[in-house]
Design a protein around this motif. Structure first.
Motif, PDB file in Angstrom:
ATOM      1  N   LEU A 155      13.944  -2.428 -28.189  1.00  0.00           N
ATOM      2  CA  LEU A 155      14.724  -1.351 -27.576  1.00  0.00           C
ATOM      3  C   LEU A 155      14.970  -1.758 -26.130  1.00  0.00           C
ATOM      4  O   LEU A 155      14.021  -2.120 -25.420  1.00  0.00           O
ATOM      5  CB  LEU A 155      13.972  -0.023 -27.640  1.00  0.00           C
ATOM      6  N   GLU A 177       9.798   3.118 -34.145  1.00  0.00           N
ATOM      7  CA  GLU A 177      10.990   3.254 -33.307  1.00  0.00           C
ATOM      8  C   GLU A 177      11.255   4.683 -32.849  1.00  0.00           C
ATOM      9  O   GLU A 177      11.538   4.922 -31.670  1.00  0.00           O
ATOM     10  CB  GLU A 177      12.219   2.726 -34.047  1.00  0.00           C
ATOM     11  N   ARG A 211      11.247   5.382 -28.942  1.00  0.00           N
ATOM     12  CA  ARG A 211      12.562   5.689 -28.356  1.00  0.00           C
ATOM     13  C   ARG A 211      12.526   7.024 -27.621  1.00  0.00           C
ATOM     14  O   ARG A 211      13.056   7.174 -26.527  1.00  0.00           O
ATOM     15  CB  ARG A 211      13.637   5.712 -29.440  1.00  0.00           C
ATOM     16  N   ARG A 261      19.464  -1.226 -29.420  1.00  0.00           N
ATOM     17  CA  ARG A 261      18.475  -1.698 -30.401  1.00  0.00           C
ATOM     18  C   ARG A 261      18.861  -3.076 -30.914  1.00  0.00           C
ATOM     19  O   ARG A 261      20.027  -3.346 -31.189  1.00  0.00           O
ATOM     20  CB  ARG A 261      18.423  -0.710 -31.558  1.00  0.00           C
TER      21      ARG A 261
END
Length: 292
Positions: free
Chosen positions: A6, A56, A60, A78
């Protein structure tokens, strides 16, 4: 399970600020956080967090929340990281790096080693520390300076990563060295790098979080402690680190953004370590402190 990256795009200054924020958000958790220059002329950089795909959503969200106050409009992008091809491609782009007498190079650049170089062969892989980051290069330069000016009888490399710093020290001083890392994978990679560099004895590798291992008491106190980690964990562990330092010993700290330097110095001044010298490289600093 695939690994992903990320990342956000910013200027060099912005990327350094974002790295500082992300270091605070994720603290000592097992996520690799880094900045990378994309285009020097256009001043385009990326600040990244590496994680497994199943993490994720949570990562995130925390990343977005941490960046929101200072960077409300930043977009988190990403990238899926291939397991093998990415490493092979990264090797092709890594040129040898010189720091003092040390030359850190990949196996593909053995022919670049000159007769008077102290060669350290580290291939790009899964553990941090190929010599290309300003923190690693700064530590290598500082290690050579410290051992040239003072007698060092034993040493600790805390957060060893690829093992590059412990290998460098062992190549110039025949002393016992303890090298530790919180990540078992990093320890395995470091052990292979030690073998690759022809070091058969005198360098012990252990998996340990912080100072929570009997090895520190058994092999310390240390005349030299090297810790290339991040500013916040370094400040937090200042009392423990100082307690494992021998009288008159030296400490080399890095993983510190230039703007964090005074906070780190304040933490270590508080445990009676005095500043000797700072090396500045690409927005990062490496600090030498001494006991007494």
């Amino acid at each position: 399970m695939s690994e992903i990256r990320l990342y956000v795009t910013a200027t060099e200054k912005g990327a350094a600020e974002i790295l500082d924020i992300l270091s605070g958000v994720f603290g000592e958790e097992d996520y690799a956080i880094a900045t990378t220059e994309v285009d020097e002329k256009k001043d385009i950089w990326e600040a990244s967090v590496y994680l497994m795909a199943d993490e994720e959503e949570i990562v995130r969200g925390r990343m977005a929340e941490g960046l929101q106050p200072a960077f409300p409009d930043v977009a988190i992008e990403r990238e899926v990281i291939p397991d093998v091809d990415w490493i092979a491609r990264s090797l092709e782009g890594l040129k040898p790096v010189r720091a003092g007498r040390f030359l850190v190079h990949g196996s593909h650049d053995r022919d670049k080693v000159a007769p008077n170089d102290i060669s350290i062969e580290i291939d790009a892989g899964q553990a941090f520390g190929t010599g290309h980051h300003g923190t690693t290069a700064g530590c290598l330069e500082m290690i050579e300076e410290v051992v040239r000016g003072r007698k060092v009888r034993n040493a600790l490399d805390l957060g060893t990563g690829s093992g590059v710093l412990a290998i460098a020290l062992r190549k110039i001083r025949d002393i016992p060295i303890l090298a530790t890392d919180i990540d078992p994978l990093a320890v395995r990679v470091a052990r292979e790098n030690v073998r690759r560099n022809g070091i058969a004895s005198g360098l012990r590798l252990e998996t340990a979080a912080g100072f929570h291992s009997p090895a520190f008491r058994r092999e310390g106190p240390f005349d030299l402690i090297i810790a290339n980690i991040l500013a916040r964990p370094l400040m937090k562990m200042a009392p423990q680190l100082a307690s494992h330092l021998a009288p008159g010993g030296s400490v080399i700290l890095s993983g510190i953004l230039a703007g964090q330097r005074w906070k780190v110095l304040a933490a270590y001044n508080g445990v009676r370590l005095r500043h000797v010298r700072t090396i500045w490289r690409n927005g990062w600093v490496t600090i030498h402190l001494r006991h007494g």
